[in-house]
Design a protein around this motif. Structure first.
Motif, PDB file in Angstrom:
ATOM      1  N   LEU A  20      89.309  92.217  -0.244  1.00 45.33           N
ATOM      2  CA  LEU A  20      88.781  91.981  -1.587  1.00 45.33           C
ATOM      3  C   LEU A  20      87.372  91.413  -1.422  1.00 45.33           C
ATOM      4  CD1 LEU A  20      89.202  91.729  -4.669  1.00 45.33           C
ATOM      5  CD2 LEU A  20      90.204  89.484  -4.245  1.00 45.33           C
ATOM      6  N   GLY A 131      97.040  84.030   7.372  1.00 42.88           N
ATOM      7  CA  GLY A 131      97.174  82.606   7.681  1.00 42.88           C
ATOM      8  C   GLY A 131      96.645  82.194   9.048  1.00 42.88           C
ATOM      9  N   LYS A 157      95.802  86.259  -0.803  1.00 38.99           N
ATOM     10  CA  LYS A 157      96.363  87.597  -0.982  1.00 38.99           C
ATOM     11  C   LYS A 157      97.846  87.469  -0.649  1.00 38.99           C
ATOM     12  CE  LYS A 157      93.194  89.241   1.633  1.00 38.99           C
ATOM     13  NZ  LYS A 157      92.550  90.179   2.572  1.00 38.99           N
TER      14      LYS A 157
HETATM   15  P1  5GP Z   1      93.715  84.985   7.601  1.00 38.69           P
HETATM   16  O1  5GP Z   1      93.301  84.202   8.802  1.00 38.69           O
HETATM   17  O2  5GP Z   1      94.515  84.175   6.616  1.00 38.69           O
HETATM   18  O3  5GP Z   1      94.383  86.287   7.958  1.00 38.69           O
HETATM   19  O4  5GP Z   1      92.375  85.406   6.855  1.00 38.69           O
HETATM   20  C1  5GP Z   1      91.606  84.435   6.227  1.00 38.69           C
HETATM   21  C2  5GP Z   1      90.172  84.489   6.657  1.00 38.69           C
HETATM   22  O5  5GP Z   1      89.695  85.828   6.725  1.00 38.69           O
HETATM   23  C3  5GP Z   1      89.313  83.757   5.645  1.00 38.69           C
HETATM   24  O6  5GP Z   1      88.686  82.675   6.298  1.00 38.69           O
HETATM   25  C4  5GP Z   1      88.301  84.770   5.165  1.00 38.69           C
HETATM   26  O7  5GP Z   1      87.035  84.452   5.673  1.00 38.69           O
HETATM   27  C5  5GP Z   1      88.713  86.097   5.745  1.00 38.69           C
HETATM   28  N1  5GP Z   1      89.330  87.022   4.768  1.00 38.69           N
HETATM   29  C6  5GP Z   1      90.610  87.491   4.789  1.00 38.69           C
HETATM   30  N2  5GP Z   1      90.826  88.387   3.836  1.00 38.69           N
HETATM   31  C7  5GP Z   1      89.676  88.491   3.142  1.00 38.69           C
HETATM   32  C8  5GP Z   1      89.278  89.295   2.014  1.00 38.69           C
HETATM   33  O8  5GP Z   1      90.028  90.100   1.446  1.00 38.69           O
HETATM   34  N3  5GP Z   1      88.009  89.116   1.575  1.00 38.69           N
HETATM   35  C9  5GP Z   1      87.132  88.249   2.163  1.00 38.69           C
HETATM   36  N4  5GP Z   1      85.905  88.141   1.639  1.00 38.69           N
HETATM   37  N5  5GP Z   1      87.465  87.501   3.246  1.00 38.69           N
HETATM   38  C10 5GP Z   1      88.723  87.623   3.735  1.00 38.69           C
END
Ligand code: 5GP
Length: 193
Positions: A20, A131, A157
């Motif tokens: 996103l 996460g 998300k």
């Molecule tokens: P996770 O580690 O929870 O898989 O992903 C979180 C990290 O990835 C956040 O710090 C963010 O910077 C980036 N991120 C994950 N999904 C998105 C997204 O859909 N859009 C944006 N702009 N950043 C995301």
């Protein structure tokens, strides 16, 4: 948080690969009035907790964490760095995180000077997907002997499951907008309430 959901609906774009894009107000251009309202919402949610420090991760977490700090008695904001630097001297807590957006591993580093046993930490980040970034920050807090009091997220998300796993592990996760589904073909975004 209705204001954030409305901004996502109006200005967000859904990209392939479950990404996103909200560059218009969060990840490139920053709407500090919105950031201030987000800080107020987290302060209301975590009102019963003693927070001595906010920990986030560079780069997009920094702006929202700094605005949030004004609502938590101006506690210090520490941001974990994603690369070694000659400016990072002395002992450090480090771990490795897999990046959802960059699809590679990177280090996450905090100087031991700025995270201490006895700190009661609020973790803040812009997005929560699987996460991994938050697990990295939690690991740094565990290494430091600091207590994680809660987690404030702008956009979760929900369909990627990272938030629900953290809640199942007992963490108080306050996400201001939880995207339940999004479709890159139609651009349709649905929220969890
Ligand atoms: P996770 O580690 O929870 O898989 O992903 C979180 C990290 O990835 C956040 O710090 C963010 O910077 C980036 N991120 C994950 N999904 C998105 C997204 O859909 N859009 C944006 N702009 N950043 C995301």
């Amino acid at each position: 948080m209705q204001e954030l959901e409305e901004r996502i609906q109006a200005e967000g774009t859904v990209k392939a690969g479950d990404v996103l894009k909200v560059d218009a107000f969060l990840n490139h251009q920053c709407d500090v009035r919105l950031f201030d309202h987000m800080g107020a919402a987290w302060a209301e949610h975590f009102a019963g907790k003693t927070i001595t420090k906010i920990l986030t991760i560079e780069a997009s977490g920094i702006g929202i964490a700094c605005c949030a700090a004004r609502h938590f008695g101006d506690v210090p904001v520490v941001f974990a760095k994603k690369a070694q630097s000659i400016n990072l001297d002395g002992d450090q807590y480090t771990t490795t995180v897999y990046s959802f957006t960059k699809q590679k591993e990177f280090p996450v580093i905090v100087s031991k000077k700025y995270l201490n046993p006895g700190d009661h930490v609020l973790l803040i980040d812009d997005f929560l997907a699987n996460g991994k970034a938050l697990r990295g920050l939690i690991e740094l807090c565990e290494e430091a002997g600091a207590t994680v009091e809660g987690i404030g997220i702008a956009v979760e998300k929900g369909f990627q499951g990272g938030g629900d796993q953290l809640r199942a592990d007992g963490y108080d996760v306050d996400s201001l907008a939880i995207v339940e589904s999004m479709d890159p073909e139609t651009g349709k975004i649905e929220f969890r309430h």
